[in-house]
Each structure stands twice: as C-alpha cells, then as structure tokens.
Design a protein around this motif. Structure first.
Motif, short mmCIF file in Angstrom:
data_model
loop_
_atom_site.label_atom_id
_atom_site.label_comp_id
_atom_site.label_asym_id
_atom_site.label_seq_id
_atom_site.Cartn_x
_atom_site.Cartn_y
_atom_site.Cartn_z
N ARG A 22 0.85 -1.18 0.00
CA ARG A 22 0.00 0.00 0.00
C ARG A 22 0.90 1.24 0.00
N LEU A 23 0.54 2.18 -0.86
CA LEU A 23 1.39 3.36 -1.05
C LEU A 23 0.61 4.64 -0.77
N ALA B 111 2.28 8.26 -4.13
CA ALA B 111 2.96 7.70 -5.30
C ALA B 111 2.75 8.57 -6.54
N ARG C 118 2.45 6.86 -10.01
CA ARG C 118 3.56 5.94 -10.34
C ARG C 118 3.30 4.52 -9.86
N THR C 119 2.06 4.21 -9.54
CA THR C 119 1.75 2.89 -8.98
C THR C 119 2.18 1.76 -9.92
N GLY D 292 5.02 -0.87 -9.04
CA GLY D 292 4.64 -2.28 -8.96
C GLY D 292 5.54 -3.15 -9.81
N HIS E 291 4.49 3.94 3.15
CA HIS E 291 4.02 2.69 2.57
C HIS E 291 3.89 1.61 3.63
#
Length: 300
Positions: free
Chosen positions: A8-9, A12, A15-16, A20, A162
């Motif tokens: 979990r961020l 971000a 930029r997920t 990832g 995160h």
C-alpha cells in the motif's frame, strides 16, 4: 516463496504501475536467490550439489544465511536454516502435504543431514561448503528479508509512506494520506484473545504460529515448525508468537525461534535480547497472552 505479497502506497502520484513493476522485478530476483520453492534458485542449486563442493553465494542468499546462522547460534539451534530435508519429509515444502507422519527410518536419515553447525560458511567471502545432503530452507527468515528490501526500494524511489506485506509479515514506513499510522496486527488464532495492533512507524511485525500450515493424524496436531533435536514438529504449548522489530527479517526469524523455544525459554531470550514479543499460550478454558518486558514498555 509459496506465498503472496501486497503493498500500500501513499504519495505515489500516478507511479503505482511503474513501482509495482519494479517491486515485481526485485521479488523475482530474490526468489531466484532464496526460494526453497523455485528449483532453479541459488538455494536449490546448493541443496542439490554434490558432497564436498564449495559455492560462492549471491548477495541476498549470503546476507540472509549470515543472519540465519547468527540466530541459530544465539538460540542453540531452535532456529535452524538447514532443516530443508525434514521440512520436505513432513510435507511442509514445495512437494506438498503428506497424510501421515514420516517413517522413523526416513526421519533418522533426513535428520542425519541436518544441523546448522555442519554448514561451513565464510562470512567474508560468502562461500558455503556442502557437506553432503544438507538442504537449506530459509522460509523462516526470507519473507521478512524481502519485506525489508521492498521497503528500502520504495524509499529509494521517493515513496517513504508505505506498508509492505509478504506472507503476513508487515513493515510500515511513514504515514497514511490522512496522517494516521500504518497499523499491523499481531494475529490471535484463538478468538478468546483479541488481536493486538501496533503502529508501524519504521517497525515490522511478524507472527509465527501452528494454526495455518498443519495437519492432524490420529487425533494429534502436527504444525510446520520443527524441533531440530527431535526431527518432528514442536510441541511447546504455544499457539503463536509475534515480534515487533525495526528489521522484518529479524522479526520473522525471532518469531520462529521463540515459538520453537516455548514460553519459558522463549521469554528468557526475549528479555535477554530486548525483543518486543507477544506469546499466546494454550491453556484451558482459554489461551493466555504473555508480553515481553520490551513490548509491555511500548504499551505504557
């Protein structure tokens, strides 16, 4: 490694997907170094190697094995990274479960190949000597190490806020978008004892227990944590042990070690090593929660 992961961020900023992908690349690389479940991994290649051969280990395997052997020494082998042959025989490895306990003769043969003191490891050069038939299994420490590596990657990529989870082991960094902390649960397999949650400000939590990977035969419960001295699953009277630590790798390994040691010996180690640990002991009519002095101090 035979499990799942999630991250979990916060912050971000679109930029997920790229983050990832970077995490997946890192985890694939760690699997190829550390996994007991991937036949082509460096660990599995070492396990298959002939007696009397010397192997230069890759960085991640070298780092994790060094930590694992240090904890094995500290715990007099309660945590032992060389039990792969026994783990497989009891049905807790990649070959899958077994319906009945192994034959005593097979157990004796597998046990003769185990023992952390049989593994000659050069910490300076990162070389390990295969004495013959010795099988590494880092399942009790590798997931925690991977959590730490993913967290470090996110910090390097400018995402300090995160929560990383791999196989139930957690590490939190920074805060949620609303300014609240990431919370991690110390699991309670007994419903009579509520879960305990901790704010993971740069902390990790790992739980080791006998309630998920197990089987029952002839009315007896067999869990996945093994007693290296008896070559069979432990019977220490503990349901689970959780450890809070700044290192998820160490939280993971110490949770396993304390579970194997049992309440009395495990509590002594937790006090001596200043570990924040929670023990759940099987008692009638309900389980009993015991906290180490360090964890009690965190609650005050």
């Amino acid at each position: 490694m035979g499990t799942t992961w999630s991250v979990r961020l916060a912050g971000a900023h679109g930029r997920t997907a790229s983050l990832g992908a970077a995490i997946a690349v890192l985890l694939d690389r760690l699997v190829m170094d550390l996994s007991h479940w991937e036949p082509a991994s460096a660990l599995c290649r070492f396990n298959r190697s002939p007696s009397g051969t010397l192997h230069s280990l890759p960085g991640a395997l070298r780092e994790v094995l060094e930590a694992a052997l240090a904890i094995a020494e500290e715990t007099s082998g309660a945590f032992d990274p060389t039990l792969g042959a026994l783990v497989d025989l009891w049905g807790f490895g990649p070959q899958g479960p077994v319906p009945v306990p192994p034959d005593p003769e097979a157990l004796a043969q597998a046990a003769s190949c185990c023992g952390w003191q049989k593994l000659r490891f050069d910490r300076t050069r990162g070389d390990a000597w295969q004495p013959g038939g010795l099988s590494l299994d880092l399942s009790g420490i590798a997931k925690g190490y991977a959590v730490d590596r993913v967290s470090a990657l996110l910090i390097e990529r400018g995402v300090p806020d995160h929560l990383v989870e791999i196989g139930g082991e957690l590490r939190g960094s920074g805060l949620k978008p609303d300014g609240s902390p990431w919370w991690g649960a110390m699991e309670s397999p007994d419903a009579t004892v509520p879960e305990m949650v901790a704010a993971l400000h740069g902390l990790a939590v790992a739980t080791s227990g006998e309630y998920r990977r197990c089987f029952v035969n002839a009315g007896r419960h067999f869990g996945h944590t093994l007693d290296p001295h008896r070559a069979e699953p432990i019977d220490t009277g503990l349901l689970a042990v959780s450890v809070l630590h700044s290192s998820c790798m160490l939280a993971d390994a110490y949770a396993t070690a304390l579970l194997a040691l049992g309440l009395e010996r495990g509590s002594r180690l937790a006090t001596r090593a200043n570990l924040s640990a929670r023990f759940l002991s099987k008692r009638c009519p309900q389980s009993v929660e015991v906290l180490s002095p360090s964890l009690r101090a965190m609650l005050d």
